[in-house]
Design an enzyme around this catalytic site. Structure first.
Site, mmCIF file in Angstrom:
data_model
loop_
_atom_site.group_PDB
_atom_site.id
_atom_site.type_symbol
_atom_site.label_atom_id
_atom_site.label_comp_id
_atom_site.label_asym_id
_atom_site.label_seq_id
_atom_site.Cartn_x
_atom_site.Cartn_y
_atom_site.Cartn_z
ATOM 1 N N GLY A 170 -3.592 -2.837 -0.640
ATOM 2 C CA GLY A 170 -3.201 -3.670 0.486
ATOM 3 C C GLY A 170 -2.185 -3.010 1.396
ATOM 4 O O GLY A 170 -2.200 -3.218 2.615
ATOM 5 N N ASN B 259 3.716 -14.207 -0.729
ATOM 6 C CA ASN B 259 3.672 -13.723 -2.106
ATOM 7 C C ASN B 259 4.807 -14.257 -2.966
ATOM 8 O O ASN B 259 4.671 -14.390 -4.183
ATOM 9 C CB ASN B 259 3.692 -12.197 -2.116
ATOM 10 C CG ASN B 259 4.814 -11.623 -1.282
ATOM 11 O OD1 ASN B 259 4.840 -11.824 -0.070
ATOM 12 N ND2 ASN B 259 5.744 -10.902 -1.901
ATOM 13 N N THR C 169 -13.072 11.442 -0.618
ATOM 14 C CA THR C 169 -14.068 10.974 -1.582
ATOM 15 C C THR C 169 -13.684 9.593 -2.112
ATOM 16 O O THR C 169 -12.555 9.368 -2.539
ATOM 17 C CB THR C 169 -14.177 11.961 -2.761
ATOM 18 O OG1 THR C 169 -14.546 13.241 -2.251
ATOM 19 C CG2 THR C 169 -15.205 11.489 -3.777
ATOM 20 N N CYS D 113 7.060 -5.247 -5.012
ATOM 21 C CA CYS D 113 7.045 -4.002 -4.236
ATOM 22 C C CYS D 113 8.445 -3.605 -3.782
ATOM 23 O O CYS D 113 8.649 -3.192 -2.646
ATOM 24 C CB CYS D 113 6.118 -4.151 -3.045
ATOM 25 S SG CYS D 113 4.432 -4.550 -3.506
#
Length: 390
Positions: free
Chosen positions: A73, A154, A242, A330
């Site tokens: 996110g 959150n 990738t 976070c």
């Protein structure tokens, strides 16, 4: 979830990997091909990615071709919150408006200069001030604007009036992004109904793998001139490198399960949340539930007990076998003052004690009982200390 008598109530930080998803991830890990290769092995890897893209799109009512996979996110928000995000053939935004209670990946991760950013205030319940937003949009003339408003907070679980904000922004001719990381899989999320131009997601909030997220565009008529990761043409050029096939496949599996169980899980978790909240109010009648008057996610409540510091309480709950949080995960694992609570005007003495309970697919009634038992011990110890100090 109880493992060795431990109870995990921190799903907003990370919801544990679902067993069905783990099986999908393991199978995808064993695919030998690169998804960019044209041989059979490459096509098999590509098929996993495209199947997952469709499942993630369905979770938010989008078209699969408009889903761009990222590492999470945070990267997703960083990718789109830039002056280079624009409709095809149009100039990009010159101003950025952010909700005061946004996640740090939005507040600190955008790519606008500081003098081009303004903060939209929230009220005491944490709800965006739409009157301020409307007046500000009317007052900035022809400036091209990008607005970012999270769908659900959150830390508190408070749900924002994103559709109403989107109507105001569209009337001004601006662009709007919503961080739907916490909302997806917990409440219905439909890109068209919200009226936003782009939303961002994260896999590990819904029982998927860590390290996978997505940008979901409202249409294919958008571009990002200054992409974060440049190189090959993966993800239609939006994000080179990738692809993480196993994580993407796991994200898709988690999205499919979350969508199928959305209504039943919301009802179940809200019942458990309300029960846990009632226990807190019984144990500590002076407890304050943050955002209690607002619409909240069915799995989340944040509370404070006057006199109880979050850091002390987290340790005490952890020793009692209960995993909680004091807000966003976070923040380098540190207990610090919450910008969300500051924006809501919560007094510092109270905000320093706010704890977050967030339930999820592993949560049972027994977990709520163990939480209540731990809460009684923690609060009992607090009041004993108060009594001895008096």
């Amino acid at each position: 979830m109880a493992v060795g008598q431990r109870t995990y109530l921190d799903h907003n930080a990370t919801s544990p990997l679902r067993p069905e998803v783990a099986e999908v991830v393991l199978r995808a890990l064993q695919l030998p091909g690169n998804a960019s290769s044209v041989h059979a092995e490459g096509r098999a890897a590509r098929a996993e990615i495209e199947a997952a893209r469709d499942k993630v799109a369905r979770l938010v009512g989008a078209r699969a071709k408009n889903v761009v996979f990222t590492s999470g996110g945070t990267e997703a928000a960083n990718l789109v919150l830039t002056p280079g995000f624009r409709r095809l053939g149009q100039a990009g935004p010159t101003r950025l408006l952010l909700g005061a209670a946004e996640h740090p990946c939005v507040l600190n991760g955008h790519r606008f200069s500081a003098d081009a950013v303004e903060i939209i205030p929230v009220d005491g319940s944490g709800i965006l001030d739409l009157s301020w937003l409307e007046a500000h949009l009317n007052g900035i003339g022809d400036a091209r604007v990008l607005v970012s408003v999270q769908l659900a907070n959150n830390e508190t679980g408070v749900v924002q009036p994103v559709a109403e904000a989107a109507r105001l922004v569209r009337a001004h001719g601006g662009l709007i992004h919503t961080d739907a990381v916490q909302a997806a899989g917990k409440i219905p999320v439909d890109l068209a109904e919200l009226g936003v131009d782009v939303l961002t997601l994260s896999g590990h909030k819904i029982g998927g793998p860590k390290g996978i997220g997505a940008v979901v565009l409202a249409s294919d008529q958008f571009e990002i001139a200054d992409r974060l990761i440049r190189g090959g043409g993966q993800e239609k050029g939006f994000r080179a490198g990738t692809e993480n096939v196993a994580a993407i496949a796991g994200f898709g599996a988690a999205a499919e399960i979350a969508l199928a169980q959305l209504a039943s899980e919301a009802e179940r978790l809200q019942g458990l949340r309300d029960e846990a909240e009632a226990h807190v109010r019984r144990i500590a009648p002076d407890a304050v539930v943050v955002g209690a008057q607002a619409e909240r996610l069915p799995n989340t409540f944040a509370f404070a007990i006057p006199g109880l510091k979050a850091e002390t309480a987290l340790i005490a709950f952890d020793l009692a076998g209960v995993a909680l949080s004091s807000g966003s995960a976070c923040s380098s694992g540190k207990v610090r003052r919450s910008h969300v609570l500051d924006a809501m005007g919560v007094e510092p003495a109270l905000s320093e004690g706010v704890l977050r309970v967030s339930l999820g697919w592993t949560t049972t009634k027994e977990d709520v009982i163990r939480f209540a038992e731990a809460c009684e011990r923690v609060v009992g110890t607090l009041y004993k200390r108060k009594a001895s100090a008096a």
